[in-house]
Design a protein around this motif. Structure first.
Motif, PDB file in Angstrom:
ATOM      1  N   HIS A 150       0.810  -1.221   0.000  1.00  0.00           N
ATOM      2  CA  HIS A 150       0.000   0.000   0.000  1.00  0.00           C
ATOM      3  C   HIS A 150       0.844   1.272   0.000  1.00  0.00           C
ATOM      4  N   SER A 151       2.060   1.198   0.496  1.00  0.00           N
ATOM      5  CA  SER A 151       2.913   2.391   0.516  1.00  0.00           C
ATOM      6  C   SER A 151       3.886   2.433  -0.653  1.00  0.00           C
ATOM      7  N   GLY A 152       3.879   1.397  -1.489  1.00  0.00           N
ATOM      8  CA  GLY A 152       4.833   1.301  -2.581  1.00  0.00           C
ATOM      9  C   GLY A 152       4.352   1.939  -3.868  1.00  0.00           C
ATOM     10  N   PRO A 153       5.121   1.795  -4.935  1.00  0.00           N
ATOM     11  CA  PRO A 153       4.818   2.438  -6.217  1.00  0.00           C
ATOM     12  C   PRO A 153       3.696   1.744  -6.971  1.00  0.00           C
ATOM     13  N   GLY A 154       3.212   2.412  -8.004  1.00  0.00           N
ATOM     14  CA  GLY A 154       2.144   1.860  -8.830  1.00  0.00           C
ATOM     15  C   GLY A 154       0.799   2.428  -8.436  1.00  0.00           C
ATOM     16  N   VAL A 155      -0.116   2.485  -9.397  1.00  0.00           N
ATOM     17  CA  VAL A 155      -1.457   3.003  -9.132  1.00  0.00           C
ATOM     18  C   VAL A 155      -2.425   1.831  -9.011  1.00  0.00           C
ATOM     19  N   SER A 156      -3.295   1.901  -8.029  1.00  0.00           N
ATOM     20  CA  SER A 156      -4.234   0.820  -7.742  1.00  0.00           C
ATOM     21  C   SER A 156      -5.647   1.226  -8.139  1.00  0.00           C
ATOM     22  N   LYS A 157      -6.543   0.250  -8.110  1.00  0.00           N
ATOM     23  CA  LYS A 157      -7.941   0.532  -8.440  1.00  0.00           C
ATOM     24  C   LYS A 157      -8.552   1.500  -7.428  1.00  0.00           C
ATOM     25  N   SER A 158      -8.264   1.339  -6.147  1.00  0.00           N
ATOM     26  CA  SER A 158      -8.839   2.230  -5.137  1.00  0.00           C
ATOM     27  C   SER A 158      -8.333   3.664  -5.335  1.00  0.00           C
ATOM     28  N   GLN A 159      -7.093   3.816  -5.815  1.00  0.00           N
ATOM     29  CA  GLN A 159      -6.588   5.157  -6.098  1.00  0.00           C
ATOM     30  C   GLN A 159      -7.274   5.750  -7.326  1.00  0.00           C
ATOM     31  N   LEU A 160      -7.546   4.906  -8.308  1.00  0.00           N
ATOM     32  CA  LEU A 160      -8.286   5.396  -9.478  1.00  0.00           C
ATOM     33  C   LEU A 160      -9.703   5.798  -9.094  1.00  0.00           C
ATOM     34  N   LEU A 183     -10.544   7.291  -6.325  1.00  0.00           N
ATOM     35  CA  LEU A 183     -10.418   8.654  -5.813  1.00  0.00           C
ATOM     36  C   LEU A 183     -10.213   9.641  -6.956  1.00  0.00           C
ATOM     37  N   LEU A 184      -9.311   9.306  -7.853  1.00  0.00           N
ATOM     38  CA  LEU A 184      -9.020  10.179  -8.982  1.00  0.00           C
ATOM     39  C   LEU A 184     -10.258  10.390  -9.849  1.00  0.00           C
ATOM     40  N   HIS A 185     -11.092   9.366  -9.958  1.00  0.00           N
ATOM     41  CA  HIS A 185     -12.314   9.455 -10.751  1.00  0.00           C
ATOM     42  C   HIS A 185     -13.224  10.563 -10.217  1.00  0.00           C
ATOM     43  N   ARG A 186     -13.235  10.731  -8.903  1.00  0.00           N
ATOM     44  CA  ARG A 186     -14.039  11.793  -8.293  1.00  0.00           C
ATOM     45  C   ARG A 186     -13.360  13.147  -8.430  1.00  0.00           C
ATOM     46  N   SER A 187     -12.038  13.167  -8.196  1.00  0.00           N
ATOM     47  CA  SER A 187     -11.262  14.396  -8.319  1.00  0.00           C
ATOM     48  C   SER A 187      -9.788  14.030  -8.227  1.00  0.00           C
ATOM     49  N   PRO A 188      -8.964  14.406  -9.205  1.00  0.00           N
ATOM     50  CA  PRO A 188      -7.535  14.073  -9.143  1.00  0.00           C
ATOM     51  C   PRO A 188      -6.866  14.535  -7.848  1.00  0.00           C
ATOM     52  N   ALA A 189      -7.308  15.680  -7.315  1.00  0.00           N
ATOM     53  CA  ALA A 189      -6.688  16.194  -6.097  1.00  0.00           C
ATOM     54  C   ALA A 189      -6.895  15.248  -4.914  1.00  0.00           C
ATOM     55  N   LEU A 190      -7.988  14.471  -4.933  1.00  0.00           N
ATOM     56  CA  LEU A 190      -8.246  13.557  -3.824  1.00  0.00           C
ATOM     57  C   LEU A 190      -7.192  12.475  -3.728  1.00  0.00           C
ATOM     58  N   LEU A 191      -6.609  12.084  -4.860  1.00  0.00           N
ATOM     59  CA  LEU A 191      -5.543  11.084  -4.830  1.00  0.00           C
ATOM     60  C   LEU A 191      -4.328  11.638  -4.104  1.00  0.00           C
ATOM     61  N   GLN A 192      -3.948  12.861  -4.407  1.00  0.00           N
ATOM     62  CA  GLN A 192      -2.825  13.486  -3.716  1.00  0.00           C
ATOM     63  C   GLN A 192      -3.156  13.714  -2.245  1.00  0.00           C
ATOM     64  N   TRP A 193      -4.380  14.125  -1.973  1.00  0.00           N
ATOM     65  CA  TRP A 193      -4.823  14.330  -0.590  1.00  0.00           C
ATOM     66  C   TRP A 193      -4.692  13.045   0.217  1.00  0.00           C
ATOM     67  N   SER A 194      -5.080  11.909  -0.370  1.00  0.00           N
ATOM     68  CA  SER A 194      -5.061  10.635   0.358  1.00  0.00           C
ATOM     69  C   SER A 194      -3.647  10.219   0.735  1.00  0.00           C
ATOM     70  N   ARG A 195      -2.658  10.705   0.004  1.00  0.00           N
ATOM     71  CA  ARG A 195      -1.269  10.320   0.258  1.00  0.00           C
ATOM     72  C   ARG A 195      -0.640  11.116   1.392  1.00  0.00           C
ATOM     73  N   THR A 196      -1.216  12.272   1.717  1.00  0.00           N
ATOM     74  CA  THR A 196      -0.575  13.143   2.709  1.00  0.00           C
ATOM     75  C   THR A 196      -1.464  13.514   3.883  1.00  0.00           C
ATOM     76  N   ALA A 197      -2.788  13.301   3.784  1.00  0.00           N
ATOM     77  CA  ALA A 197      -3.684  13.673   4.880  1.00  0.00           C
ATOM     78  C   ALA A 197      -3.387  12.817   6.110  1.00  0.00           C
ATOM     79  N   PRO A 198      -3.374  13.410   7.297  1.00  0.00           N
ATOM     80  CA  PRO A 198      -3.085  12.635   8.510  1.00  0.00           C
ATOM     81  C   PRO A 198      -4.200  11.637   8.810  1.00  0.00           C
ATOM     82  N   GLU A 199      -3.825  10.515   9.376  1.00  0.00           N
ATOM     83  CA  GLU A 199      -4.789   9.494   9.750  1.00  0.00           C
ATOM     84  C   GLU A 199      -4.988   9.510  11.260  1.00  0.00           C
TER      85      GLU A 199
END
Length: 271
Positions: free
Chosen positions: A20-30, A32-48
């Motif tokens: 999950h932390s490695g390279p490559g794009v996954s279906k779950s990331q797509l 997010l991107l399908h809704r808004s590309p910015a959400l993919l970047q947000w998911s990588r840096t937003a605190p949990e």
């Protein structure tokens, strides 16, 4: 395989965190991107919120008990059948918690429920065959998209290469509404995305992509279990959708620009 290096291939033993932390794009990331590309970047840096992240997930407990019983034993603990507001109950819970470690706690009723759900799955002859057949649980597949050249990845719940099948376990609160969930959660995208990755590694498409669907709600005293595959029209629609999303992903990466404004429309009843 090193976490920082992901060459196209089929890897049965990549740790979950590394995947999950490695390279490559996954279906779950797509998704997010399908809704808004910015959400993919947000998911990588937003605190949990680590406290909420550790909260009970019945779906994961069911998944683990069905396909990875060793992980269920390592990560979950079922509490005693005793009320905490009695002297005897307090003593039993104190003994239980002393040996708990960092396991996620299931109440006695929750533990009984997930075991009943597993038994219900094993009562379905074809589902039992899939669960017991030789295969790899949570194997990782990496491949290069032939159109964009982007590195893609997927992690099917169970791959059965000798049979040429892929299987994914889904939980639902209402079996009658699962067909709607296929669209809402883009399972019709998951099927061709995973299948195309499989084909890149094994030289042919899987003979079947199966959804093993288990209900977390009682119907007529039982937890329903069904096996589904998608028709060709659904697969074609899903393939078109993921290829379009991958193209957007590729263009965003090339430009390092991730648009984030989403458009809202009034619902039909308000128009």
């Amino acid at each position: 395989m090193s976490q920082g290096i992901a060459q196209p291939g089929y890897y049965p033993d990549v740790p979950n965190d590394a995947y999950h932390s490695g390279p490559g794009v996954s279906k779950s990331q797509l998704d997010l991107l399908h809704r808004s590309p910015a959400l993919l970047q947000w998911s990588r840096t937003a605190p949990e919120d680590e406290e909420k992240k550790a909260a009970l997930n019945i779906g994961d407990a069911v998944h683990a008990l069905i396909l990875e019983p060793h992980r269920f034993e390592a990560e979950y603990a079922i509490g005693p059948d005793a009320p905490k507001n009695t002297k005897e109950g307090k003593a039993k819970w104190a003994d239980f918690e002393e040996l708990l470690g960092d396991k996620t706690v299931l109440s006695h009723s929750e533990g009984r429920k997930v075991h009943l759900i597993r038994e219900s799955v094993m009562a379905h002859p074809h589902a039992r065959f899939l669960v017991e057949s030789e295969g790899d649980v949570e194997a990782s597949i990496y491949w290069r998209d032939t159109i964009t050249g982007e590195l893609c990845r997927c992690r099917p719940d169970k791959a059965l290469p000798k049979l040429g099948w892929l299987m994914d376990v889904k939980t639902t609160a209402d079996m009658g509404k699962f067909a709607r969930s296929v669209y809402d959660y883009r399972y019709h995208v998951q099927d061709p995305f995973y299948s195309d990755g499989y084909a890149e590694q094994f030289g042919e498409s899987p003979r079947a992509f199966l959804f093993l669907v288990v209900s977390t709600s009682i119907e007529c005293g039982r937890y329903p279990v069904r096996l589904f595959s998608l028709d060709q029209a659904a697969k074609d629609a899903g393939r078109f959708a993921y290829q379009r999303d991958l193209q957007v992903y590729h263009e965003c990466r090339q430009a390092d620009d991730w648009p984030g404004i989403e458009t809202l429309s009034l619902p039909p009843w308000a128009q």
